[in-house]
Structures are given as C-alpha cells and as structure tokens.
Design a protein around this motif. Structure first.
Motif, mmCIF file in Angstrom:
data_model
loop_
_atom_site.group_PDB
_atom_site.id
_atom_site.type_symbol
_atom_site.label_atom_id
_atom_site.label_comp_id
_atom_site.label_asym_id
_atom_site.label_seq_id
_atom_site.Cartn_x
_atom_site.Cartn_y
_atom_site.Cartn_z
ATOM 1 N N SER A 7 3.314 -0.057 -3.173
ATOM 2 C CA SER A 7 2.534 -0.030 -4.397
ATOM 3 C C SER A 7 3.330 -0.569 -5.585
ATOM 4 O O SER A 7 2.807 -1.321 -6.419
ATOM 5 C CB SER A 7 2.064 1.395 -4.682
ATOM 6 O OG SER A 7 1.190 1.443 -5.781
ATOM 7 N N SER B 177 -2.597 -3.724 -9.694
ATOM 8 C CA SER B 177 -1.626 -4.577 -9.016
ATOM 9 C C SER B 177 -1.548 -5.943 -9.668
ATOM 10 O O SER B 177 -2.550 -6.534 -10.083
ATOM 11 C CB SER B 177 -2.030 -4.749 -7.548
ATOM 12 O OG SER B 177 -1.251 -5.734 -6.936
ATOM 13 N N ARG C 201 -1.618 -2.768 0.374
ATOM 14 C CA ARG C 201 -1.314 -2.993 -1.041
ATOM 15 C C ARG C 201 -1.299 -4.475 -1.432
ATOM 16 O O ARG C 201 -0.974 -4.811 -2.568
ATOM 17 C CB ARG C 201 0.040 -2.378 -1.379
ATOM 18 C CG ARG C 201 0.070 -0.864 -1.270
ATOM 19 C CD ARG C 201 -0.809 -0.210 -2.320
ATOM 20 N NE ARG C 201 -0.738 1.252 -2.257
ATOM 21 C CZ ARG C 201 -1.357 2.049 -3.097
ATOM 22 N NH1 ARG C 201 -2.106 1.533 -4.071
ATOM 23 N NH2 ARG C 201 -1.254 3.361 -2.977
#
Length: 530
Positions: free
Chosen positions: A422, A76, A465
């Motif tokens: 995501s 991420s 997320r």
C-alpha cells in the motif's frame, strides 16, 4: 584501498542469503539427530485466507496515526499500467562488489577499468539491457555534510552509456563493510561514523545492547542529530543532489532508481546479521529495537494505549539469533506469545514503524523524482523502485518468526505485506523482490521453507495494490534449472510480467565457458518478445 579482484563477487551477504542456498545445501543443514525439535506447532499450515476469524479486540497501537490499513484513506499514486503480458523483460547485471577503491588521497576511483570495459562490451553483445550500480552514501558524502563528490559516478555512467547500456541506480544508504573477508567494503560516511562514536544509539541495537552499524536506526528518522538535520533530511538532500547532478540522464540512460530503505538496501530490520557471525541459517533472528530512541517511542505508545507495563521492554522469551521456533515461547502459543494481546501490540508497533520509515523516505523521493517518472501507458521515463527482503525459512509455521524479527508482521493469521504494498502504491514505487531462482524442493524441508509460497503471497499483495514488480536472484545460478526458474517467475502465465530483472551480480564466473553458454541463451529468452 579496497582489496580484491574485479572478478570476485561476495558470496556471504545477508542480501543474497547465499549461505542458505546453494547446490549443496545439505552441507549447511544441522544434524537432525543432534538438533531434533518438536514440530507439533510447525506443520505446513494453510495460508491467510483460511484464518479470517476476528481479532477485533486488537486495536491499532497508534490510534489515528496508525497507517497499517489504508483502503479508505489512501489514494494510490500508481496507475493502471499497460498490460505487460508477453512483453520482454529488461535485464540488468549488477556491478561487481569490489568495483570501487579509495586512493591514497582519499578520493574514490574505479578499479581495473580495462577489465570492466571488456566485461561491459561482452554483456552488451550478449543482449544485456543495462547495468545496476550501487551509489554509496559513504562514497559520495564521505567526509563532510553536504560535501557531495560525484566524480566516480560521472566517470562510470559515461562509460556505461558509451557501451550502449542503460542504468539501474541503487541509492545505498547502508554499509557493506562486513560483506566479505576479501573485500573491505564501503562504510557509512565518515562524519556519520564520528557522530556514532559519541552516540551509539543512532544505530539499531539488539536485546543485549549490541549495535549494528550498517544502517541508521529508524528511531532517528526525525531527530536533528546529524549536523542539524534528521536522518530523513540527509537522505532527501542526497537524492536531491543526485537528481540535480544527473538530470540529463534521468529517464533516458538512468531508467530505474532504487531507493535504499535499510540494511542491504532492503526495507527491514537487521535481524539476521550473518556478516559478523551472530546469525546463521536457519536461526529466527532477533528484534532490533533496543536503541534508546526506539525504546522511547515504544514507551510513548504503550502509555497512550494505557498499558504502562508494556512500556519499557521488548517481548520476553524470544530466544536469540540462532534459536529454532519451538525453543522460543514467544513464537508458540500461550500467555505472552505472538498471539497474545501484548504480542499483537508489540508486533504491530514494530512493523508500523518500519512502514512509516518507508512512507517518509519514499515520500521525499517521489517528490524529487516524480517529474522523471513514466506516465500512464508510457514505456519511457524513470521507474522508482524499492526492495524488501524475502525471509522464507519457517514460512510454513504459524508464527513466521524470521519475518517477524525482520519487521514483517506476517503470520498464518495475518497478511503482513499488504501494508507495505500500500505504501509503495501510494508513492508510485515498484517493488523489487529476490529469490526468483529458488524452488521449494531445493530448500531443507526440516526448516519449513517456502520461497515459492512467500513470493506468491507478495505478488498477490502487489497485484491487489496495483504495484509494479521487479525481480532479482538471491544466489548466482548458471545451471539450466535455476535460470529456467528465474524466467518462469518473470513470465508467469497467470500474472503480469515483471518490469525488469536484476542479475546479482557480475563476476568472473559469468564469463567461464560452461556458464556463459547457459547465461547467453537465458539473456536472449528474457529480452525477446513472447
């Protein structure tokens, strides 16, 4: 010339779903005696955690290229943001829908500048943080490829800045020409429309072949059909030109850039086209994958999976735009339903292509805007944002048909928002969601709505997320109950405070005495440290 008054805002866009939601919602409900239906499969079911049983036989439809699960492969770009609990929420008010016109020479102009200036001054005095402005592809690159005309926005941004207000910019790659009978709206660029006259498959199509010309089908994302460029390259060049033109304002005056990803700017298929009369609440909508480019992709994936029988068509027995779930075999149980192997194959392909669309566009946007974005534990800089829809009717069924047709593979058995969160996390984008003003008990129980439940699910996916949230209302509310619900959703005691809120939108109603007397205290509550 775009008709209408600067004090008028559209009341019927799909983006706002206002036909679904008003104080007199019962007027829009179907006659229950006339439209009785079997609800045995539509009871309020428990949400996803209960349904953890294995569906291991359902393999990803795209092999190694599938991006629906990225727990391992994804790294991420989001950071652990400084806690926003007990912080103020910057409030933006969106410009009126009829703010812009086209003069006789074809040049864009701001309509009723004097009235707009007075309105901006009043909002600033009330404590509003900034103004949300739609920057239309169909205005800026109107006549020829690469011929960008930013003059209207240079003038508008200067005015907003001089008022002491900040800017939230929505890069709008869609059309709103069907938004209201009172407003002509903004089309896609004329040179795109010319291409579409010869090739209608650059637009989404439903199962009857009817096109939707408000946004380019994601089937052309990577096809060089637009003067040698792909659709994604067109979006990329537009964002690059925008960033170059307004470089000095980025991260200072321009605090948020919302990247358009579909109809009404939202990442979804145009499955519920209210504007042209094809769909009405609470219809389930219709799948939008019947242009030749999407069908070619479906055919290719089906052959890769060794399922040639699934190659040349979408699912049968899916009803039409205004069907109810129990009228439609695909959204019930049995062979060929959404629970079958074929149903899973099709829905995973359909939603996966939408996720890839977001991945492609947010990827190029992050590369171009990344240098302006805020850093870890910093409150300054640019925030990149993108929107998804909140299709809350039939949410308390097992199949969630309104979400499925829009491209969100979310059912009682599957969390369809984790893969979206995501992608947002990967590119450091905040997620904007609407319906912050809505309460479950204000929606018709017959249609198993739950805006609160769906909002809660998306919030949980975003928290998992590490994705920032921004909020928006779907319908203008000036009553104390509606404004209180917005505030409650922004300042959830159990969650992080949302990073900003966009009030949808500026119109003459805000400034009526009875509404202004509620709106101003609401603004003050939103912009005061708790």
């Amino acid at each position: 010339m775009i008709d209408g008054s600067i004090g008028m805002a559209c009341k019927c866009s799909v983006e706002r779903r206002s036909v679904i939601y008003c104080n007199n919602l019962r007027e829009f409900c179907f006659d229950r005696e006339r439209r009785k239906f079997n609800r045995k499969n539509l009871r309020n079911v428990s949400t996803i955690p209960i349904f953890k049983r294995s569906f291991s036989r359902w393999r990803p439809v795209s092999g190694k290229s599938c991006i629906l699960s990225m727990d391992v492969r994804e790294k991420s770009r989001s950071t652990l943001f400084e806690s926003s609990k007990h912080k103020r929420v910057p409030l933006y008010v969106m410009m009126p829908i009829d703010s812009f016109g086209i003069d006789t020479s074809g040049a864009p102009r701001i309509r009723k500048m004097k009235a707009l200036t007075i309105s901006l001054k009043a909002l600033k005095l009330a404590g509003v943080h900034g103004i949300a402005v739609e920057v239309w592809w169909g205005i800026v690159e109107r006549f020829f490829p690469h011929a960008y005309n930013w003059s209207l926005y240079e003038e508008l941004f200067k005015l907003v800045s001089e008022m002491g207000l900040k800017l939230q910019v929505a890069l709008s790659f869609h059309s709103n020409v069907h938004l209201s009978s009172r407003v002509q709206g903004v089309s896609l660029p004329q040179w795109i429309i010319e291409i579409g006259r010869d090739n209608k498959d650059i637009y989404y199509r439903d199962q009857n072949g009817f096109p939707n010309a408000d946004y380019l089908t994601l089937g052309v994302d990577n096809l060089p059909l637009f003067s040698g460029r792909t659709a994604v390259q067109c979006y990329e060049d537009f964002i690059s030109s925008f960033a170059s033109k307004f470089d000095s304002l980025m991260g200072t005056i321009i605090e948020e850039v919302c990247v358009g990803l579909g109809p009404s700017g939202e990442l979804r298929y145009p499955a519920h086209p209210f504007e042209d009369g094809r769909w009405q609440f609470p219809g389930i909508g219709a799948f939008q994958c019947y242009d030749k480019y999407m069908m070619e992709d479906l055919r290719s994936v089906a052959w890769q999976e060794g399922k040639p029988d699934w190659a040349n068509k979408g699912p049968p027995n899916v009803g039409d735009y205004n069907s109810l779930p129990t009228d439609v075999p695909f959204f019930e149980d049995g062979d060929g339903s959404f629970l079958s192997d074929y149903g899973h194959f099709f829905l995973e392909w359909y939603s996966d292509r939408l996720v890839r669309h977001a991945d492609d566009i947010l990827g190029v946007a992050a590369n171009l805007l990344g240098k302006y974005q805020e850093k870890e534990k910093s409150s300054k800089g640019l925030r990149m944002v993108a929107k998804i829809g909140l299709l809350y009717w039939w949410y308390q069924t097992r199949s969630h048909p309104a979400e499925l047709t829009a491209g969100y593979y979310n059912t009682a058995f599957r969390d369809g928002y984790d893969s979206l969160a995501s992608i947002f996390s990967r590119h450091g984008a905040a997620l904007q969601i609407s319906c912050f003003e809505m309460l479950d008990d204000e929606t018709p129980q017959a249609f198993l709505c739950s805006p609160e439940g769906l909002l809660r699910q998306i919030k949980n996916a975003s928290k998992k997320r590490v994705v920032e949230l921004t909020g928006r209302n779907a319908h203008e509310r000036f009553d104390e109950a509606g404004l209180k619900q917005i505030h409650s959703n922004c300042y959830d005691s159990q969650e992080e405070t949302v990073r900003s809120f966009t009030y949808f939108r500026m119109n003459d109603k805000i400034f009526r005495v009875e509404n202004w007397n509620n709106f101003v205290p609401f603004v003050q509550r939103m912009t005061t440290d708790l």
